[in-house]
Design a protein around this motif. Structure first.
Motif, PDB file in Angstrom:
ATOM      1  N   PRO A  26       8.875  -8.321  -2.252  1.00  0.00           N
ATOM      2  CA  PRO A  26       7.564  -8.225  -2.908  1.00  0.00           C
ATOM      3  C   PRO A  26       6.630  -7.224  -2.233  1.00  0.00           C
ATOM      4  CG  PRO A  26       8.216 -10.517  -2.701  1.00  0.00           C
ATOM      5  CD  PRO A  26       9.215  -9.708  -1.911  1.00  0.00           C
ATOM      6  N   ASN A  27       6.650  -7.184  -0.907  1.00  0.00           N
ATOM      7  CA  ASN A  27       5.790  -6.234  -0.193  1.00  0.00           C
ATOM      8  C   ASN A  27       6.256  -4.792  -0.414  1.00  0.00           C
ATOM      9  OD1 ASN A  27       4.224  -8.326   0.707  1.00  0.00           O
ATOM     10  ND2 ASN A  27       5.157  -8.416   2.732  1.00  0.00           N
ATOM     11  N   LYS A  28       7.565  -4.594  -0.536  1.00  0.00           N
ATOM     12  CA  LYS A  28       8.079  -3.256  -0.849  1.00  0.00           C
ATOM     13  C   LYS A  28       7.628  -2.822  -2.243  1.00  0.00           C
ATOM     14  CE  LYS A  28      12.139  -3.438   2.126  1.00  0.00           C
ATOM     15  NZ  LYS A  28      13.607  -3.580   2.195  1.00  0.00           N
ATOM     16  N   LEU A  29       7.631  -3.754  -3.183  1.00  0.00           N
ATOM     17  CA  LEU A  29       7.158  -3.432  -4.535  1.00  0.00           C
ATOM     18  C   LEU A  29       5.674  -3.070  -4.519  1.00  0.00           C
ATOM     19  CD1 LEU A  29       9.018  -6.191  -6.585  1.00  0.00           C
ATOM     20  CD2 LEU A  29       9.434  -3.723  -6.683  1.00  0.00           C
ATOM     21  N   THR A  30       4.898  -3.802  -3.729  1.00  0.00           N
ATOM     22  CA  THR A  30       3.475  -3.501  -3.596  1.00  0.00           C
ATOM     23  C   THR A  30       3.283  -2.110  -3.003  1.00  0.00           C
ATOM     24  OG1 THR A  30       2.863  -5.829  -3.386  1.00  0.00           O
ATOM     25  CG2 THR A  30       1.321  -4.221  -2.463  1.00  0.00           C
ATOM     26  N   MET A  31       4.020  -1.798  -1.955  1.00  0.00           N
ATOM     27  CA  MET A  31       3.920  -0.467  -1.350  1.00  0.00           C
ATOM     28  C   MET A  31       4.383   0.613  -2.322  1.00  0.00           C
ATOM     29  SD  MET A  31       2.381  -0.766   1.422  1.00  0.00           S
ATOM     30  CE  MET A  31       2.513   0.945   1.874  1.00  0.00           C
ATOM     31  N   GLY A  32       5.407   0.305  -3.110  1.00  0.00           N
ATOM     32  CA  GLY A  32       5.870   1.248  -4.120  1.00  0.00           C
ATOM     33  C   GLY A  32       4.774   1.570  -5.126  1.00  0.00           C
ATOM     34  N   ARG A  33       3.975   0.565  -5.469  1.00  0.00           N
ATOM     35  CA  ARG A  33       2.860   0.764  -6.401  1.00  0.00           C
ATOM     36  C   ARG A  33       1.832   1.722  -5.791  1.00  0.00           C
ATOM     37  NH1 ARG A  33       2.441  -4.089  -7.433  1.00  0.00           N
ATOM     38  NH2 ARG A  33       0.563  -4.853  -6.440  1.00  0.00           N
ATOM     39  N   ILE A  34       1.560   1.548  -4.504  1.00  0.00           N
ATOM     40  CA  ILE A  34       0.608   2.440  -3.835  1.00  0.00           C
ATOM     41  C   ILE A  34       1.162   3.857  -3.749  1.00  0.00           C
ATOM     42  CG2 ILE A  34      -0.549   2.912  -1.633  1.00  0.00           C
ATOM     43  CD1 ILE A  34      -0.746  -0.182  -1.302  1.00  0.00           C
ATOM     44  N   ILE A  35       2.434   3.967  -3.417  1.00  0.00           N
ATOM     45  CA  ILE A  35       3.071   5.291  -3.309  1.00  0.00           C
ATOM     46  C   ILE A  35       3.116   5.991  -4.666  1.00  0.00           C
ATOM     47  CG2 ILE A  35       5.297   6.418  -2.848  1.00  0.00           C
ATOM     48  CD1 ILE A  35       5.649   4.248  -0.587  1.00  0.00           C
TER      49      ILE A  35
ATOM     50  N   ALA B 234      -3.598  -2.761  -4.044  1.00  0.00           N
ATOM     51  CA  ALA B 234      -2.738  -1.827  -4.782  1.00  0.00           C
ATOM     52  C   ALA B 234      -3.128  -1.775  -6.253  1.00  0.00           C
ATOM     53  CB  ALA B 234      -1.271  -2.227  -4.626  1.00  0.00           C
ATOM     54  N   ASP B 235      -3.444  -2.925  -6.828  1.00  0.00           N
ATOM     55  CA  ASP B 235      -3.892  -2.970  -8.227  1.00  0.00           C
ATOM     56  C   ASP B 235      -5.155  -2.143  -8.403  1.00  0.00           C
ATOM     57  OD1 ASP B 235      -1.872  -4.802  -8.595  1.00  0.00           O
ATOM     58  OD2 ASP B 235      -3.203  -6.539  -8.638  1.00  0.00           O
ATOM     59  N   LYS B 236      -6.094  -2.338  -7.511  1.00  0.00           N
ATOM     60  CA  LYS B 236      -7.367  -1.640  -7.616  1.00  0.00           C
ATOM     61  C   LYS B 236      -7.188  -0.135  -7.433  1.00  0.00           C
ATOM     62  CE  LYS B 236     -10.068  -5.646  -6.127  1.00  0.00           C
ATOM     63  NZ  LYS B 236      -9.389  -6.429  -7.097  1.00  0.00           N
ATOM     64  N   ILE B 237      -6.362   0.265  -6.485  1.00  0.00           N
ATOM     65  CA  ILE B 237      -6.114   1.692  -6.269  1.00  0.00           C
ATOM     66  C   ILE B 237      -5.525   2.316  -7.534  1.00  0.00           C
ATOM     67  CG2 ILE B 237      -4.707   3.362  -4.991  1.00  0.00           C
ATOM     68  CD1 ILE B 237      -5.002   1.458  -2.536  1.00  0.00           C
ATOM     69  N   LEU B 238      -4.573   1.636  -8.141  1.00  0.00           N
ATOM     70  CA  LEU B 238      -3.926   2.161  -9.350  1.00  0.00           C
ATOM     71  C   LEU B 238      -4.915   2.237 -10.518  1.00  0.00           C
ATOM     72  CD1 LEU B 238      -1.325   3.013 -10.894  1.00  0.00           C
ATOM     73  CD2 LEU B 238      -0.963   0.568 -11.363  1.00  0.00           C
ATOM     74  N   VAL B 239      -5.554   1.129 -10.831  1.00  0.00           N
ATOM     75  CA  VAL B 239      -6.437   1.073 -12.010  1.00  0.00           C
ATOM     76  C   VAL B 239      -7.665   1.957 -11.834  1.00  0.00           C
ATOM     77  CG1 VAL B 239      -7.897  -0.439 -13.412  1.00  0.00           C
ATOM     78  CG2 VAL B 239      -5.615  -1.190 -12.736  1.00  0.00           C
ATOM     79  N   TYR B 240      -8.289   1.931 -10.662  1.00  0.00           N
ATOM     80  CA  TYR B 240      -9.519   2.691 -10.490  1.00  0.00           C
ATOM     81  C   TYR B 240      -9.241   4.180 -10.314  1.00  0.00           C
ATOM     82  CZ  TYR B 240     -11.298  -1.990 -10.407  1.00  0.00           C
ATOM     83  OH  TYR B 240     -11.575  -3.292 -10.752  1.00  0.00           O
TER      84      TYR B 240
END
Length: 179
Positions: free
Chosen positions: A4-13, A65-71
């Protein structure tokens, strides 16, 4: 680092690739990246809860990560006129307010849990952004206008939920202001 943490980091990347695709006018590629990254948000939470892999890292980084992506998407859309700047200001003001309240509460040993209205706001935003991007990608096609209108409907719904959830956080946690 667990899955799950890798998926979160993948979202940021994924965010810089999303930004690059959007800024160069490759809206379909940006849309695919955004949807894939949004999907990891749902997936990482399900995996973490079902396998007992909830971590402090995940608790902090997943919503970030959600906020970085959406905003990031909203900032790009303000720049090209798809989203009015004042809407983004209201959205960000609510985020800063809630983050500040959580920080103060945490310093007092109080945990402010995410409310359903905040989760609904996020879902509406994650629907609005792809619809708005799809509207851009299809702007020269017959149905592009209707997709863009639908994106605006979800954008307004997310703004209304943003304001509502911000008020709800203040009302439910007004004791934080008194402490």
């Amino acid at each position: 680092m667990n899955l799950p943490n890798k998926l979160t980091m993948g979202r940021i990347i994924a965010v810089p690739f999303f930004i690059a695709a959007y800024m160069t006018g490759y809206f379909v590629i940006a849309l695919i990246i955004f949807i894939a990254a949004s999907f990891t948000d749902m997936l990482d939470g399900k995996i973490a809860r079902s396998r007992g892999l909830v971590t402090n890292f995940g608790k902090i980084m997943d919503p970030l990560a959600d906020k970085i992506l959406v905003y990031s998407a909203f900032c790009l859309m303000v720049a090209d006129g798809t989203v009015p700047g004042w809407m983004l200001i209201i959205i960000l003001a609510r985020e800063f307010l809630v983050a500040g309240m959580r920080t103060v509460a945490a310093s007092e040993g109080i945990v402010i849990a995410a409310a359903m209205s905040g989760k609904t706001k996020t879902v509406l935003q994650m629907i609005a952004v792809p619809l708005l991007m799809l509207g851009l990608a299809l702007q020269n096609m017959q149905y592009g206008k209707y997709v863009a209108i639908l994106g605006q409907v979800f954008l307004w719904a997310s703004l209304i939920m943003t304001v509502y959830s911000g008020i709800e956080y203040i009302v439910k946690n007004r004791s934080v202001f008194r402490a």
